[in-house]
Structure formats: C-alpha cells, structure tokens
Scaffold this active site. Structure first.
Site, PDB file in Angstrom:
ATOM      1  N   THR A 275       0.799  -1.162  -0.044  1.00 55.28           N
ATOM      2  CA  THR A 275       0.079  -0.124  -0.084  1.00 55.28           C
ATOM      3  C   THR A 275       0.814   1.251  -0.042  1.00 55.28           C
ATOM      4  OG1 THR A 275      -1.808  -1.201   1.261  1.00 55.28           O
ATOM      5  CG2 THR A 275      -1.892   1.209   1.400  1.00 55.28           C
TER       6      THR A 275
ATOM      7  N   TYR B  62      -7.331   1.072  -4.824  1.00 52.95           N
ATOM      8  CA  TYR B  62      -5.871   1.700  -5.289  1.00 52.95           C
ATOM      9  C   TYR B  62      -5.403   0.251  -5.762  1.00 52.95           C
ATOM     10  CZ  TYR B  62      -4.220  -0.591  -0.917  1.00 52.95           C
ATOM     11  OH  TYR B  62      -3.864  -1.465   0.149  1.00 52.95           O
TER      12      TYR B  62
ATOM     13  N   THR C  74       1.193  -4.276   4.602  1.00 53.42           N
ATOM     14  CA  THR C  74       0.761  -4.816   5.800  1.00 53.42           C
ATOM     15  C   THR C  74       0.264  -6.227   5.965  1.00 53.42           C
ATOM     16  OG1 THR C  74      -1.359  -3.642   5.705  1.00 53.42           O
ATOM     17  CG2 THR C  74       0.339  -2.170   6.423  1.00 53.42           C
ATOM     18  N   ASP C  75      -0.194  -6.568   4.952  1.00 54.80           N
ATOM     19  CA  ASP C  75      -0.963  -8.043   5.215  1.00 54.80           C
ATOM     20  C   ASP C  75      -0.050  -9.024   5.589  1.00 54.80           C
ATOM     21  OD1 ASP C  75      -3.533  -6.502   4.598  1.00 54.80           O
ATOM     22  OD2 ASP C  75      -3.442  -7.516   2.665  1.00 54.80           O
TER      23      ASP C  75
ATOM     24  N   LYS D 244      -0.766  -7.994  12.824  1.00 52.78           N
ATOM     25  CA  LYS D 244      -1.657  -7.199  12.245  1.00 52.78           C
ATOM     26  C   LYS D 244      -3.188  -7.515  12.821  1.00 52.78           C
ATOM     27  CE  LYS D 244      -3.724  -4.877   8.060  1.00 52.78           C
ATOM     28  NZ  LYS D 244      -3.717  -4.906   6.454  1.00 52.78           N
TER      29      LYS D 244
ATOM     30  N   GLU E  32      -5.236 -30.224  27.694  1.00 51.65           N
ATOM     31  CA  GLU E  32      -6.285 -31.075  27.119  1.00 51.65           C
ATOM     32  C   GLU E  32      -5.831 -32.272  26.424  1.00 51.65           C
ATOM     33  OE1 GLU E  32     -10.473 -29.458  26.787  1.00 51.65           O
ATOM     34  OE2 GLU E  32      -9.571 -27.628  27.168  1.00 51.65           O
TER      35      GLU E  32
END
Length: 345
Positions: free
Chosen positions: A29, A42, A108-109, A181, A302
């Site tokens: 981005t 975008y 950023t992903d 994120k 567990e």
C-alpha cells in the site's frame, strides 16, 4: 567563491559521516496509487522506490539513502521465493559493507510473516527495519511518508543494532517476531498482543523501552544459504463441527508439516484428533497453535502431546508457527528438537 566551496566540503563531510541506509522496496500500500485521493480503492505496488523517496526529502538529513526494487506486489502475493531473495540480498549487503542498515517497505497484510522469516534467517546483527502504510501514496493524509521517515531514522540509530528485524509503524517500534496485524482498515493496524511495542519514535528520536529475550539473526542456527526449496507446511483452521477432510487431503499431498489453528489452548474436536493421529503416524509433523489473538499453547493440557506425537507453538500465532516449523524442518525432523526451537526462537 571560497565560502561556497567551504560549505560544499562541510556538507560533503557530513554526508560521508551519515549512516548508510539501503531501502529495499517490495510494493504494498505504501507504494499504492488510486484513482481518487478521497476513495479507498488503489493498486498496490504501483509506485517505484525513487518516487517514494522523493516524497520524504528530510530523510537525507539523517542518512545517506539508496534504494532497490525487489518486487512490486501487494503483500497478499508475498512468496517464499521473495523471502529467500530478501534474505540473500540483505546478507550480501552487510557482508560486502554496502550499507549500515536496511529498511524494507512492505505491504501490511503479510509484513508480520516476512519480518519473522528474516528474524530467524539473517546472519547479521545490523539494523533491519520494516515499514508500510494503510493508505495509498495518492490518498488524503497518506501515512507512508511519515512511516518511511521514521523507519530510516530508527534504522540509522546505533540503538537499533542487535535487535533483529523490527517494524516501525504509526510512531511505534515493534519486534519483528511479536508483531501482528490486528486491524484490517485502521491506521494503527499493528499490535504485539503478548509483548507490546518495544519503543517509540517521535520527533526523529527513537526510544527503546525493552528488548526481546528470544534469539534472532546470527544467533539462530538457521543459515539457509544452501537451501534451494523450503519444506511444505500448511495451516488448517479449527471451528465448531469442523470436518477433517482438509487434513486428510494435505496428508495425501505429502506435506511435511501441518499447523492446526486450534480453539483455546490449541484444542480440536475428535474428528480432527483422529485425522492428526493418522497424519503423525505417516510422518507429518503437526504443531498445535491457537486462533486466539493472544496467549500461549502449552504442552499436555487437554491434549496429551506425548501420546499424540504433536508439538506446540508456544506464543506464536498459526502463520508464524508455520514459518518456524518450515525453517526448523530444514535442520531436523526430530520432534524434541523442533519443540525446543519453539521455546527458544
């Protein structure tokens, strides 16, 4: 004339004494361009590194900056191939003394994944700083220029050496191992749920408050310079009444490892348990992680991991557990050693 020449030599000397920062651009981005400044749409990775640098002329007061274009993609298209390319290039930059620090511009992903991959595999303790943006470069109040400026300032600081890859975003400094994120659209998209930020950068001054106790960079055994192909590790999500068909399909595809994004403390239903049991018996390494935002997955709660033959991710989320398991499998298939990796790195 003599006065002008004197100023030239003063500024030249100052430039020579500035830290050398190499920016490696991957897209995202921060390099995005949209049709309208007031709309969210975008195309990621549309702008070259030179155009990003021209938007922040102030960085040249703090570092001698050069740039290289590694890729021009949205980070949803980030790949292991590009990770290995970054690893090789950064190690080369430092071994050949081409720069004192590296800044990586990245979408950023998947930035949290790339930063952790390099956290484990780089062979230098020189600063490596990630940054990106939530708004495209053409948007109103784009956050990319300020984040890039802060990232260069942090990279140029001698305080940043020996910390492993770090992420600078919205004036916060995060450890590349711990960052996640946690917002899909908000400007402050990152947190470190289990650790918090390690510092802040404000008014061109980075301040650190803490450092990670986990080993990184050259202090790990993961030199991948001779690795040409990474083991295949996939993630399977657990949810109410989940069907184990995805686990069975991955076993049939002969994957090397599976990370289960379990509920709570890495738990799963009886159908998953049976499928995991069969997978382990066929030589697939299975790691229990959690879909929860924070917390740890502990051994023998567990689930009896000794009986089932599974390992746990400790405090790594599923996507980061996949990376450590993948890299760990380049060294060993011994589950005790793999488990130790999760407690150490």
């Amino acid at each position: 004339m003599a006065f002008v020449l004197g100023l030239f030599f003063v500024f030249s000397a100052q430039a020579q004494n500035l830290p050398r920062v190499k920016i490696l651009a991957t897209g995202g981005t921060i390099a995005g361009a949209g049709a309208a400044a007031d709309q969210a749409g975008y195309k990621a990775g549309a702008l070259p590194i030179d155009q990003l640098l021209s938007a922040v002329p102030q960085i040249h007061k703090y570092a001698t900056v050069t740039g290289e274009q590694i890729s021009s993609i949205g980070s949803q298209d980030m790949s292991i191939e590009i990770w290995m390319k970054l690893n090789k290039r950064i190690n080369e930059i430092f071994s050949k003394n081409e720069a004192d620090a590296v800044v990586i511009t990245h979408g950023t992903d998947t930035q949290e994944e790339t930063s952790f991959f390099l956290n484990l595999t780089l062979r230098s303790d020189k600063p490596v700083v990630f940054t990106g943006s939530m708004r495209a470069a053409t948007a109103i109040s784009a956050d990319g220029p300020k984040n890039l400026f802060d990232a260069v300032v942090v990279a140029a600081s001698p305080k940043s050496k020996g910390r492993g890859p770090i992420v600078v975003f919205s004036e916060s400094i995060f450890d590349g191992r711990d960052i996640v994120k946690t917002s899909s659209t908000h400007m402050e998209a990152y947190t470190a749920p289990n650790a918090g930020p390690i510092g802040q950068v404000y008014d061109a001054k980075p301040v650190y408050y803490q450092e990670s106790a986990r080993k990184s960079d050259k202090n790990t055994p993961f030199d991948i310079s001779g690795v040409t192909k990474m083991p295949r590790v996939e993630i399977v999500y657990m949810y109410a009444d989940a069907n184990p068909s995805l686990i069975n399909a991955l076993v049939n595809e002969k994957v090397d490892g599976i990370v289960i994004a379990g509920v709570g403390n890495g738990n799963f239903n009886k159908a998953y348990y049976d499928a995991i049991d069969a997978a382990v018996k066929k030589g697939v390494v299975v790691c229990r992680a959690t879909r929860c935002v924070s917390g740890r997955v502990v051994l023998k709660d567990e689930v009896d991991d000794d009986k089932l033959g599974t390992i746990v991710s400790d405090d790594l989320n599923p996507q980061k557990a996949r990376i450590l398991l993948m890299i760990g499998l380049t060294k060993t298939k011994d589950k005790k050693q793999l488990q130790q990796y999760f407690f150490e790195y």
